[in-house]
Design a protein around this motif. Sequence first.
Motif, mmCIF file in Angstrom:
data_model
loop_
_atom_site.group_PDB
_atom_site.id
_atom_site.type_symbol
_atom_site.label_atom_id
_atom_site.label_comp_id
_atom_site.label_asym_id
_atom_site.label_seq_id
_atom_site.Cartn_x
_atom_site.Cartn_y
_atom_site.Cartn_z
ATOM 1 N N VAL A 1 -34.345 23.568 60.420
ATOM 2 C CA VAL A 1 -33.089 23.582 59.663
ATOM 3 C C VAL A 1 -32.325 22.276 59.866
ATOM 4 O O VAL A 1 -31.722 21.737 58.924
ATOM 5 N N PHE A 2 -32.343 21.743 61.088
ATOM 6 C CA PHE A 2 -31.648 20.477 61.346
ATOM 7 C C PHE A 2 -32.257 19.347 60.521
ATOM 8 O O PHE A 2 -31.531 18.583 59.855
ATOM 9 N N VAL A 3 -33.581 19.229 60.532
ATOM 10 C CA VAL A 3 -34.240 18.165 59.775
ATOM 11 C C VAL A 3 -34.017 18.361 58.279
ATOM 12 O O VAL A 3 -33.720 17.405 57.542
ATOM 13 N N ALA A 4 -34.139 19.603 57.802
ATOM 14 C CA ALA A 4 -33.955 19.861 56.377
ATOM 15 C C ALA A 4 -32.517 19.601 55.946
ATOM 16 O O ALA A 4 -32.277 19.065 54.852
ATOM 17 N N ALA A 5 -31.551 19.947 56.804
ATOM 18 C CA ALA A 5 -30.142 19.748 56.448
ATOM 19 C C ALA A 5 -29.804 18.262 56.375
ATOM 20 O O ALA A 5 -29.138 17.815 55.434
ATOM 21 N N THR A 6 -30.239 17.494 57.350
ATOM 22 C CA THR A 6 -29.951 16.055 57.318
ATOM 23 C C THR A 6 -30.662 15.374 56.149
ATOM 24 O O THR A 6 -30.096 14.485 55.504
ATOM 25 N N THR A 7 -31.895 15.811 55.857
ATOM 26 C CA THR A 7 -32.621 15.232 54.715
ATOM 27 C C THR A 7 -31.937 15.582 53.404
ATOM 28 O O THR A 7 -31.711 14.720 52.546
ATOM 29 N N GLY A 8 -31.619 16.852 53.224
ATOM 30 C CA GLY A 8 -30.970 17.281 51.992
ATOM 31 C C GLY A 8 -29.622 16.626 51.789
ATOM 32 O O GLY A 8 -29.269 16.231 50.665
ATOM 33 N N TYR A 9 -28.855 16.464 52.873
ATOM 34 C CA TYR A 9 -27.539 15.836 52.760
ATOM 35 C C TYR A 9 -27.669 14.352 52.417
ATOM 36 O O TYR A 9 -26.909 13.822 51.590
ATOM 37 N N ALA A 10 -28.625 13.680 53.037
ATOM 38 C CA ALA A 10 -28.810 12.255 52.765
ATOM 39 C C ALA A 10 -29.196 12.022 51.306
ATOM 40 O O ALA A 10 -28.660 11.128 50.649
ATOM 41 N N VAL A 11 -30.105 12.838 50.772
ATOM 42 C CA VAL A 11 -30.520 12.668 49.385
ATOM 43 C C VAL A 11 -29.402 13.053 48.427
ATOM 44 O O VAL A 11 -29.246 12.469 47.355
ATOM 45 N N SER A 12 -28.592 14.045 48.809
ATOM 46 C CA SER A 12 -27.499 14.492 47.949
ATOM 47 C C SER A 12 -26.356 13.490 47.886
ATOM 48 O O SER A 12 -25.732 13.316 46.826
ATOM 49 N N ARG A 13 -26.077 12.800 48.986
ATOM 50 C CA ARG A 13 -24.880 11.968 49.061
ATOM 51 C C ARG A 13 -25.154 10.461 49.032
ATOM 52 O O ARG A 13 -24.323 9.692 48.577
ATOM 53 N N MET A 14 -26.290 10.052 49.538
ATOM 54 C CA MET A 14 -26.539 8.615 49.698
ATOM 55 C C MET A 14 -27.528 8.125 48.660
ATOM 56 O O MET A 14 -28.414 8.867 48.217
ATOM 57 N N ARG A 15 -27.376 6.885 48.258
ATOM 58 C CA ARG A 15 -28.260 6.272 47.275
ATOM 59 C C ARG A 15 -28.979 5.104 47.930
ATOM 60 O O ARG A 15 -28.452 4.011 48.037
#
Length: 300
Positions: free
Chosen positions: A109-123
Motif C-alpha cells: 500500500v505504501f509503494v502503491a500510494a506514493t506511486t499513484g500520488y506521484a503520477v496524479s500530481r507530478m509531471r
Amino acid sequence: MSTTTLEKTEARPASAPAPGRTRRRGERGPLGAALLHGGLAVASLIALAPVAWLVFLSLGPDKDDYLHPGKILGKLTFSNYSFVLEHTAFFDWFKSTMIVALGTTLIGVFVAATTGYAVSRMRFPGYKSLMWVLLLTQAFPIAILIVPMYEIFSELGLIDTYWALIVINCTTAVPYSAWLLKGYFDTVPFEIDEAGRVDGLTPFGTFFRLILPLARPGLAVAAFYNFITAVGEVAFATTFMLDDSKYTFAVGLQTFVSEHDAQWNYMAATAVLIAIPVSVFFYLVQKNLVTGLTAGGTKG
C-alpha cells in the motif's frame, strides 16, 4: 323550483377526479422493486451457497462424506476442527500467513500510494507510460517467472524467508493498487496541495499529513486487495518456502492431499478456519470499501 335555481345548479362544475400519485423521477414501481429485490436475493443465494456447502462438508467426520452429503445430517460433528487445530501445524501456518499478508499490505500500500500520488500530481518524463509499464508486468504468466525469480532470490539468500514472499506478492498487488489509488488521488482537489505548500509543508509533508487522511477509503480497498492476494497465493509460496513450519495457509492445505488420497473433510474445516482472519480484516475495512471503489473509478 325557479329558473334561477336551475341555472345555478347547472352552472356548478362537476367535481374533478382526485389526481393520481405522480411517481418521482428515478422511483421504481412495485414491479420494478419486486424484480430488483428478487434479483438481489438470487444473487445473494448464489454467493452464499458455496460457503454454506463448505461449512456443511466440514461437519462430516469422514473424508468421503462429500460423495454422500445427505448422510452428514445424521452425524454432524466438530471433530474435523479439533483435529486441524490440535494435530496439524495450523498455528504455524497462521503465523506465516499473517506475517506475509500484513507485510505485503503495509509495503504494497505504501509503494502503491506514493506511486499513484506521484503520477496524479507530478509531471515528469515518462509519467504516463509508467502506469502502463506497471500494468504490463501483469501480463507475464507466473510459470515463466518462477525460475528466474528463484535464481535471483537464491543469489540474495532469501529462499525460505518471509521477505521473498512479501516482495513477490507486492509485485503482483502493487500495479493494480497503484492504478486504483491514482484514480482516487485524481478526485482530491489540487487546492489542498497548494494550501499545504502555502503553510510551508514539503511535498512529503503534504502527502502524509493532508492527502493520505483524505484517501482513507482508497487505501482501505488497496489494503484489502493486497491482504487477500497474499493469503491466497499458492505457486510462489509452494516454491520458495521449504520449511513446513513456514507454510502459509494456501500451502498448508496441500498437505491434506497425497498421490492417491485426499482428506476432504480436513480441507473443508481448514478452509473455514482460514476464512476467519480474512473476514475479520474485511470487517475492519468494510466501511471504506464501497466509497473507495466508486471514487477510485471516477477519474484517471
